[in-house]
Every structure is written in C-alpha cells, then in structure tokens.
Design an enzyme around this catalytic site. Structure first.
Site, PDB file in Angstrom:
ATOM      1  N   ALA A 111      44.100  -7.870  37.690  1.00  0.00           N
ATOM      2  CA  ALA A 111      44.306  -7.789  39.130  1.00  0.00           C
ATOM      3  C   ALA A 111      43.055  -7.932  39.990  1.00  0.00           C
ATOM      4  O   ALA A 111      43.166  -8.298  41.161  1.00  0.00           O
ATOM      5  CB  ALA A 111      45.008  -6.468  39.467  1.00  0.00           C
ATOM      6  N   ALA A 112      41.866  -7.595  39.468  1.00  0.00           N
ATOM      7  CA  ALA A 112      40.668  -7.612  40.321  1.00  0.00           C
ATOM      8  C   ALA A 112      40.351  -9.043  40.776  1.00  0.00           C
ATOM      9  O   ALA A 112      40.574  -9.987  40.024  1.00  0.00           O
ATOM     10  CB  ALA A 112      39.485  -7.018  39.563  1.00  0.00           C
ATOM     11  N   PRO A 113      39.902  -9.197  42.027  1.00  0.00           N
ATOM     12  CA  PRO A 113      39.548  -8.146  42.994  1.00  0.00           C
ATOM     13  C   PRO A 113      40.688  -7.636  43.868  1.00  0.00           C
ATOM     14  O   PRO A 113      40.495  -6.744  44.671  1.00  0.00           O
ATOM     15  CB  PRO A 113      38.487  -8.839  43.853  1.00  0.00           C
ATOM     16  CG  PRO A 113      38.890 -10.280  43.835  1.00  0.00           C
ATOM     17  CD  PRO A 113      39.429 -10.540  42.459  1.00  0.00           C
ATOM     18  N   GLY A 114      41.893  -8.218  43.738  1.00  0.00           N
ATOM     19  CA  GLY A 114      43.035  -7.648  44.455  1.00  0.00           C
ATOM     20  C   GLY A 114      43.836  -8.612  45.300  1.00  0.00           C
ATOM     21  O   GLY A 114      44.798  -8.200  45.955  1.00  0.00           O
ATOM     22  N   LYS A 116      46.047 -11.033  44.549  1.00  0.00           N
ATOM     23  CA  LYS A 116      47.465 -11.150  44.200  1.00  0.00           C
ATOM     24  C   LYS A 116      48.182  -9.806  44.311  1.00  0.00           C
ATOM     25  O   LYS A 116      49.375  -9.760  44.625  1.00  0.00           O
ATOM     26  CB  LYS A 116      47.605 -11.767  42.808  1.00  0.00           C
ATOM     27  CG  LYS A 116      47.187 -13.236  42.796  1.00  0.00           C
ATOM     28  CD  LYS A 116      47.310 -13.861  41.440  1.00  0.00           C
ATOM     29  CE  LYS A 116      46.930 -15.337  41.513  1.00  0.00           C
ATOM     30  NZ  LYS A 116      45.528 -15.541  41.962  1.00  0.00           N
ATOM     31  N   GLU A 134      43.206  -3.584  35.725  1.00  0.00           N
ATOM     32  CA  GLU A 134      41.992  -4.352  35.458  1.00  0.00           C
ATOM     33  C   GLU A 134      41.219  -3.633  34.361  1.00  0.00           C
ATOM     34  O   GLU A 134      40.944  -2.444  34.477  1.00  0.00           O
ATOM     35  CB  GLU A 134      41.128  -4.476  36.719  1.00  0.00           C
ATOM     36  CG  GLU A 134      39.784  -5.119  36.506  1.00  0.00           C
ATOM     37  CD  GLU A 134      39.882  -6.528  35.930  1.00  0.00           C
ATOM     38  OE1 GLU A 134      39.162  -6.814  34.945  1.00  0.00           O
ATOM     39  OE2 GLU A 134      40.681  -7.336  36.464  1.00  0.00           O
ATOM     40  N   ARG A 139      34.806  -4.143  37.855  1.00  0.00           N
ATOM     41  CA  ARG A 139      35.756  -4.865  38.713  1.00  0.00           C
ATOM     42  C   ARG A 139      36.921  -3.998  39.153  1.00  0.00           C
ATOM     43  O   ARG A 139      37.476  -4.193  40.235  1.00  0.00           O
ATOM     44  CB  ARG A 139      36.275  -6.106  37.980  1.00  0.00           C
ATOM     45  CG  ARG A 139      35.247  -7.221  37.896  1.00  0.00           C
ATOM     46  CD  ARG A 139      35.672  -8.323  36.928  1.00  0.00           C
ATOM     47  NE  ARG A 139      36.973  -8.892  37.240  1.00  0.00           N
ATOM     48  CZ  ARG A 139      37.189  -9.833  38.154  1.00  0.00           C
ATOM     49  NH1 ARG A 139      36.174 -10.310  38.862  1.00  0.00           N
ATOM     50  NH2 ARG A 139      38.399 -10.319  38.365  1.00  0.00           N
ATOM     51  N   ASP A 178      47.280 -13.541  36.045  1.00  0.00           N
ATOM     52  CA  ASP A 178      46.288 -14.493  36.542  1.00  0.00           C
ATOM     53  C   ASP A 178      45.164 -14.488  35.518  1.00  0.00           C
ATOM     54  O   ASP A 178      44.204 -13.732  35.621  1.00  0.00           O
ATOM     55  CB  ASP A 178      45.803 -14.078  37.923  1.00  0.00           C
ATOM     56  CG  ASP A 178      44.890 -15.110  38.545  1.00  0.00           C
ATOM     57  OD1 ASP A 178      45.102 -16.310  38.297  1.00  0.00           O
ATOM     58  OD2 ASP A 178      43.946 -14.724  39.260  1.00  0.00           O
ATOM     59  N   CYS A 231      42.886 -20.779  37.453  1.00  0.00           N
ATOM     60  CA  CYS A 231      42.171 -21.606  38.437  1.00  0.00           C
ATOM     61  C   CYS A 231      41.429 -22.712  37.686  1.00  0.00           C
ATOM     62  O   CYS A 231      40.218 -22.890  37.846  1.00  0.00           O
ATOM     63  CB  CYS A 231      41.229 -20.767  39.293  1.00  0.00           C
ATOM     64  SG  CYS A 231      40.018 -19.803  38.370  1.00  0.00           S
TER      65      CYS A 231
END
Length: 481
Positions: A111-114, A116, A134, A139, A178, A231
């Site tokens: 999840a970091a940095p937040g 999504k 996370e 992080r 992610d 990404c």
C-alpha cells in the site's frame, strides 16, 4: 534519455518500430503532474476546473496540473485535501466503480505510500473497511501518516509479509496488489529507474510478483475481486502473470468498459484477456498496467475467527498489539468527549484504546478488528480522538485531520496564508485577544489544520512535530490549489 538496449529491443518487438519511436519521444518529455481531490474535505470542483486544471477522464476527483504545485508550501496539501498521484494509476477508481456496488472488506497489500488506499477509501462506501498493508518498516510509517491526513475512520494499517495473509483465508472481498516491479513506467520521472533496469531484474520481479499473488490468493473470498497492477511495460510482469493466475487458479478475467477516446491500450500478446495498459505516447500519464480477476465460486462463509488456518481446533494466536482500555471511568468519559468533538452522523462507532490514547472505529467492523489484531501486526486503526492527561481527556493533535472532527466544538481561528505556513512549521504566532483560553482550531480557507492552546499571553502550537514543514525557504513563485 539513453534507454537500455534490451529494453528498447523488447519494446520494438512489442509495439513495432513506429510506436516504439513514439514511446521513446514521449519518454524524453516532462512527466505529467496530477492530483486527486479528497471530496470529503475539498468539494469545490467547479472552482478547480476554472483554475485551468483539466479533469482526468477515468477519475471524477482527478485533475491534470498545467504545472506542478509547490506542494510543500500548500496548506491544503498538508491538510489532506488532495493526494499527489499519477493519473494512470487513478484507473483503479473506475474498476471499483464498475465492479463493486455494496460495502466490502478490502485489502491494499502493497500500500505505501498510500495513493491506492486513499482512492479505495474514497471510492468504496463508508460502510466498507480497508486494510492497508506494507511490509517495509520505513514505508509503512509514510503510509500511516498519509492515511491519518486523508481522515477516514474505516481503515486499518498493518505491517506484514504477504505470506502472513495465508492465515486468514476467505476474508477479503477485494484485494489490490500493486506489485513491486521493474519500474519501466517511471523512466521519465525517475532517471534512477533507467540505470537500475536489467533483464535479470525483470525476471526477478516476475518471480516475486507470482510469489506475492500466490501468498494472498487464499485470503480472497470466492466471488471476490483481485486487482493487479504494475508501473512497467513488459509482458513478462503483466499479461503473463494475469494469464498465469487464470490458468493456475480458479480465476476469471474481468472486463472493464473503457471509452475509445481514453486511448487505453489492451492486451499486446494476441490473447483475449482484458488488460489495461497506459503508454505515455498514447495516454496522458505515466506508464501503467492494470487487470482484474474474479475468484470463481459462490459466496463464502465467514472465516472461522477462532481457528488457525489449518482448520484444526487450536489456540488463537496471541495478539501482537491488542488495544487496551484505561478503565471504566475513563472509557465512559472518552465516549462523552467523542460525542462532543466528533460529528458521528448517526453511525455506530466503538472506542479503541492504545496506551494513553483513544480513537473511534466503525462498530460494524468491531469483531473483524479483534480478529485482525490476533492475526496481523496492526500499527493504526480508525480515527485518533483524544489522549488521557491527568484525570481527563484532551483532544488528539491528529483529530483535526479527521473528517469526523466537529469544528463547532472548538473556537476557530481562520489563518492567513502566511500564518498557515508559520503554523505548519510549528512556530508560534499570537492569537486575537477575543479568543477564549483552551484549545483553538486553526483553519485555512475553512479547512482545519490543527490545534493551538491559547493560554492568554501566548499560544502553544500543537501541530504534530512529525508533519511540520522543515524548510524555512519560500520559493519566489507559489502555485497552490
């Protein structure tokens, strides 16, 4: 930009010479800046449009910036009124809106940095619960701080390895992965990503992604939705992993309706698996990939919250950080204070205690919170409200960030822009003499920034030290929301 030879060769094979050259040209341009508004705090969208910001087609709260804001010197950024996020990754909200139509329990695994997580909290119903996880210790603190500023109470922050989620089978309706990746989509934003790229790293990421997906798959309910994103551009980390999930498990690919004018690219391997690719040469944003699969099967039963994963009867795990209670007197008074300091809007909340502090957590998820405390390492839960001092509760310095804060419960001082920056640097400035002694809520453009304690001849700045602006420098040109 000197692209790695192997990367260029792969992209040429994937896209063809013409489109590869277009991609290479796009990678030489400046990255696109974009933000997503926190519509529970900042709702003046029409004014935002007139400021020359262009709406992002697939995210109703998202906007492209003509030029980057000076975020450090924007009080509304520090107040959690918007999140700085890549436009491409905001496609998550469109997937959620098309596929989820009722309250759910969701997990953002990496999840970091937040970005999504805040988007999930914004898009899902307020009756949903989001677990933001996370594994990296540094992080996860950034994640927790960003979620505090976002201000939603229906969130739990955990620090666990993905393998730990094998111990809570069938718990989540939605899981977002992610995944850590080779970062090809960040080439024009992060020059270090170009230097670090290698075919060996692509293969390493590909294997790590499958390990992460395998670890968390059991935690998804039958009928649940797993959203996978990276990404990066290559098919090894993207299409191949999605097809692998569908072939290895009871996973069915999910199609998202996408208007043609959004210029989002589909599958590039010749298969019919619905995937959604963002190339900066075609779509305004950075490189990104997303796909969703649904776990086949009917609705699952609730997990046996007294059993270990094996299904055999046994002793529950000892909680790593069980909430504590300060005693019956303090417990009663804490809820009295919560009723004064918070706008509860008829929703059911329970108090959660940690040391000398208390917060509020959605009552409908109380049993689930107890279960999670026995299974995971929880760092943060709900909304901080107060701290026990002497024989009474005082408001938490985090409370002003919450969407629950009742601004009518405190005297309010509307700060100028200059005063807001002084406050955010955790420096002192005098308050007007007409304000009463005690806790004063400092606001900027009607948005709470934090508390000051007025003690007559001076006022103490109670802004959280970890959030303060550390720079005394002020740019000549300021661009803010």
């Amino acid at each position: 930009m000197n692209l790695p030879f192997s990367f260029s060769d792969d992209m040429r094979s994937l896209l063809g010479e013409k489109e590869f050259l277009e991609l290479r040209t796009a990678l030489e341009q400046e990255p696109v800046a974009s933000i997503r508004l926190n519509d529970a705090k900042y709702v003046d969208r029409e004014s935002t449009r007139t400021d020359g910001l262009q709406p992002i087609p697939w995210c109703r709260e998202g906007f492209y910036l003509e030029e980057r804001f000076t975020y450090t010197f924007d009080p509304l950024f520090h107040a959690g009124c918007y999140y700085v996020q890549e436009a491409s990754s905001m496609f998550l909200g469109e997937v959620i809106r098309q596929q989820i139509h009722e309250p759910v329990v969701a997990l953002d695994l990496c999840a970091a940095p937040g970005g999504k997580t805040t988007h999930l909290l914004q898009t899902l119903s307020a009756d949903s619960l989001v677990v933001a996880n996370e594994v990296n210790q540094a992080r996860v603190r950034t994640l927790a701080d960003n979620l505090l500023k976002w201000g939603r109470p229906n969130v739990v922050v955990t620090r666990n390895d993905p393998a730990d989620f094998k111990d809570i089978p069938g718990l989540f309706d939605v899981i977002v992965v992610d995944a850590p990746c080779s970062g090809e989509g960040m080439f024009r934003k992060d020059k270090g990503a170009v230097e670090e790229w290698s075919p060996e790293n692509v293969e390493l990421c590909h294997k790590r992604q499958r390990r992460i997906l395998s670890d968390v798959w059991q935690a998804l309910k039958p009928g649940g939705l797993l959203i996978y994103s990276t990404c990066t551009y290559n098919v090894r980390e993207n299409e191949e992993n999605v097809k692998w999930m569908c072939e290895e498990w009871d996973a069915r690919p999910v199609e998202v309706v996408v208007p043609r004018e959004w210029n989002i690219t589909g599958d590039l391997t010749g298969s019919d698996v619905p995937v959604y690719r963002f190339f900066p040469s075609r779509t305004r944003g950075e490189g990104f990939f997303m796909a969703a699969v649904r776990k086949e099967g009917g609705l699952s039963e609730e997990p046996d919250r007294g059993m270990p994963f094996s299904g055999k009867k046994g002793k529950k795990k000892t909680s790593k950080n069980k909430t504590t209670s300060p005693g019956p007197v303090a417990s009663r008074s804490s809820m009295e204070k919560a009723g004064q300091w918070c706008r509860l809007s008829g929703m059911d909340y329970i108090p959660v205690y940690t040391g000398e502090s208390f917060g509020l957590f959605p009552g409908r998820h109380a049993e689930l919170l107890n279960y999670l405390e026995d299974k995971l390492h929880i760092l943060q839960r709900g909304t901080p409200v107060g701290e026990w001092k002497g024989r009474d509760w005082i408001p938490s310095s985090i409370l002003p960030f919450s969407i629950l804060v009742n601004t009518a419960a405190f005297p309010v001082y509307e700060a100028t822009y200059e005063q807001a920056l002084i406050y955010l640097r955790k420096e002192a400035f005098p308050l007007p003499g007409h304000l009463p002694a005690g806790y004063v809520l400092v606001c900027y453009r009607d948005i709470p920034l934090g508390f000051m304690k007025n003690i007559g001849n001076r006022a103490n700045n109670l802004y959280p030290a970890e959030f303060r602006i550390r720079s005394s420098y002020l740019p000549e040109q300021i661009r803010i929301l």
